[in-house]
Design an enzyme around this catalytic site. Sequence first.
Site, PDB file in Angstrom:
ATOM      1  N   ASP A  29     -13.495  34.400 -92.067  1.00 59.20           N
ATOM      2  CA  ASP A  29     -13.329  34.512 -90.414  1.00 59.20           C
ATOM      3  C   ASP A  29     -14.619  35.642 -90.218  1.00 59.20           C
ATOM      4  O   ASP A  29     -15.038  36.351 -90.955  1.00 59.20           O
ATOM      5  CB  ASP A  29     -11.921  35.244 -90.143  1.00 59.20           C
ATOM      6  CG  ASP A  29     -11.619  35.156 -88.808  1.00 59.20           C
ATOM      7  OD1 ASP A  29     -12.297  34.845 -87.895  1.00 59.20           O
ATOM      8  OD2 ASP A  29     -10.735  36.050 -88.181  1.00 59.20           O
ATOM      9  N   HIS A  48     -21.933  30.186 -87.948  1.00 61.63           N
ATOM     10  CA  HIS A  48     -21.349  29.503 -89.034  1.00 61.63           C
ATOM     11  C   HIS A  48     -22.242  28.880 -90.051  1.00 61.63           C
ATOM     12  O   HIS A  48     -21.961  28.725 -91.291  1.00 61.63           O
ATOM     13  CB  HIS A  48     -20.908  28.150 -88.056  1.00 61.63           C
ATOM     14  CG  HIS A  48     -19.947  28.551 -87.387  1.00 61.63           C
ATOM     15  ND1 HIS A  48     -18.941  29.272 -87.496  1.00 61.63           N
ATOM     16  CD2 HIS A  48     -19.821  27.994 -85.736  1.00 61.63           C
ATOM     17  CE1 HIS A  48     -17.973  29.269 -86.213  1.00 61.63           C
ATOM     18  NE2 HIS A  48     -18.577  28.482 -85.375  1.00 61.63           N
ATOM     19  N   LEU A  65     -14.230  23.908-111.780  1.00 62.37           N
ATOM     20  CA  LEU A  65     -13.749  24.644-110.652  1.00 62.37           C
ATOM     21  C   LEU A  65     -13.428  23.731-109.692  1.00 62.37           C
ATOM     22  O   LEU A  65     -14.239  22.704-109.290  1.00 62.37           O
ATOM     23  CB  LEU A  65     -14.678  25.697-109.913  1.00 62.37           C
ATOM     24  CG  LEU A  65     -14.173  26.381-108.554  1.00 62.37           C
ATOM     25  CD1 LEU A  65     -12.982  27.252-108.802  1.00 62.37           C
ATOM     26  CD2 LEU A  65     -15.548  26.896-107.802  1.00 62.37           C
ATOM     27  N   GLU A  98      -0.670  37.575-103.539  1.00 59.96           N
ATOM     28  CA  GLU A  98      -1.232  38.810-103.044  1.00 59.96           C
ATOM     29  C   GLU A  98      -2.151  38.538-101.927  1.00 59.96           C
ATOM     30  O   GLU A  98      -2.817  37.657-101.892  1.00 59.96           O
ATOM     31  CB  GLU A  98      -2.021  39.472-104.246  1.00 59.96           C
ATOM     32  CG  GLU A  98      -1.102  39.880-105.266  1.00 59.96           C
ATOM     33  CD  GLU A  98      -0.033  40.943-104.872  1.00 59.96           C
ATOM     34  OE1 GLU A  98      -0.247  42.014-104.284  1.00 59.96           O
ATOM     35  OE2 GLU A  98       0.729  41.082-105.737  1.00 59.96           O
TER      36      GLU A  98
HETATM   37  C1  V07 Z   1     -17.895  25.514 -92.502  1.00 54.73           C
HETATM   38  C2  V07 Z   1     -19.101  27.558 -93.084  1.00 54.73           C
HETATM   39  C3  V07 Z   1     -18.248  28.529 -93.521  1.00 54.73           C
HETATM   40  C4  V07 Z   1     -17.724  29.500 -92.400  1.00 54.73           C
HETATM   41  C5  V07 Z   1     -16.535  29.081 -91.899  1.00 54.73           C
HETATM   42  C6  V07 Z   1     -16.820  28.177 -90.743  1.00 54.73           C
HETATM   43  C7  V07 Z   1     -17.937  27.169 -90.702  1.00 54.73           C
HETATM   44  C8  V07 Z   1     -18.752  24.559 -95.661  1.00 54.73           C
HETATM   45  C9  V07 Z   1     -18.149  23.430 -95.422  1.00 54.73           C
HETATM   46  C10 V07 Z   1     -18.015  22.256 -96.198  1.00 54.73           C
HETATM   47  C11 V07 Z   1     -16.807  21.712 -96.148  1.00 54.73           C
HETATM   48  C12 V07 Z   1     -16.530  20.228 -96.678  1.00 54.73           C
HETATM   49  C13 V07 Z   1     -17.513  19.891 -97.662  1.00 54.73           C
HETATM   50  C14 V07 Z   1     -18.205  20.816 -98.057  1.00 54.73           C
HETATM   51  C15 V07 Z   1     -18.816  21.822 -97.139  1.00 54.73           C
HETATM   52  C16 V07 Z   1     -17.987  23.531 -93.992  1.00 54.73           C
HETATM   53  C17 V07 Z   1     -17.033  23.396 -91.867  1.00 54.73           C
HETATM   54  C18 V07 Z   1     -17.404  24.480 -91.567  1.00 54.73           C
HETATM   55  C19 V07 Z   1     -16.132  22.494 -90.862  1.00 54.73           C
HETATM   56  F1  V07 Z   1     -17.186  18.978 -98.459  1.00 54.73           F
HETATM   57  N1  V07 Z   1     -18.812  25.262 -94.873  1.00 54.73           N
HETATM   58  N2  V07 Z   1     -18.287  24.898 -93.951  1.00 54.73           N
HETATM   59  N3  V07 Z   1     -17.262  22.727 -93.363  1.00 54.73           N
HETATM   60  N4  V07 Z   1     -18.378  26.924 -92.067  1.00 54.73           N
END
Ligand code: V07
Length: 255
Positions: free
Chosen positions: A35, A52, A146, A222
């Site tokens: 967040d 983001h 992982l 936790e």
């Molecule tokens: C998102 C970046 C991290 C902060 C929180 C919101 C924005 C990585 C992914 C992702 C998802 C699936 C995948 C590979 C990477 C991602 C969304 C938003 C929607 F197979 N970061 N990230 N997907 N944020």
Amino acid sequence: MQIKIPFTKSKVQTINRPPGLDYDHIPKHVAIIMDGNGRWAKNRGMPRIAGHKEGMGVVKKIVRHASDLGVQALTLYAFSTENWKRPKNEVEFLMKLPVDFLGTYLPELIERNVQVQTIGDVSLLPPHTRNAIEEAIERTSENDGLILNFALNYGSRYEMVNAVKEIAAKVETGEISASEVTEEMFSSHLYTSDLLEPDLLIRTSGEQRLSNFLLWQLAYSEFWFTEVYWPDFDEALFEKALYDYQNRKRRYGGI
Ligand code: V07
């Protein structure tokens, strides 16, 4: 301490295991609510999407570190069922992030023996997003390091109502009787049926609530909170969370 470990059939990788942690008691499953990306950007006079994007870079760093420290599963709340209510341009940008992330990072995930999984209803994501994720799941399915589990279009109440519907259908057909329903059966109908329950939940940016994330699965976990916004989160803070986790006396209710 630097340790050399074989991590694919052909290569040896040097992993970074700093002192201070008890490597026999690393939490097996860590879940994170990432967040504060929008607020991080706003504080810099930047658009929310810039937060983001920055947050995505932090995901890469934390995945590397979690893998180095010996965490078995990392579940990241990337997109909730409520996130569809955000402005259209923001949702569109978010839906490009998996494509962007995997475009640059999938080879490293494969090298690091990471297995990509998802929870949530990914069938409702746009095709380009779904295709990139399905390719990553497919190409890492034989990996046994992982588990990198992205919660996408995930909502815990929806997940549980869905489990109830599936179990009720079995009762209706007479496959089971209502009195035979157990916690184990309920768990097996959740998206997380193949995962251990999280040992540790991390939430960044000062909010201290679950926001419809893994309500059932976090029953004994936790919780660890920090004021730091996700784009400023780093390896040292991740270690601090694990260190604090190890120093808490864990009790599973009762005496
Ligand atoms: C998102 C970046 C991290 C902060 C929180 C919101 C924005 C990585 C992914 C992702 C998802 C699936 C995948 C590979 C990477 C991602 C969304 C938003 C929607 F197979 N970061 N990230 N997907 N944020």
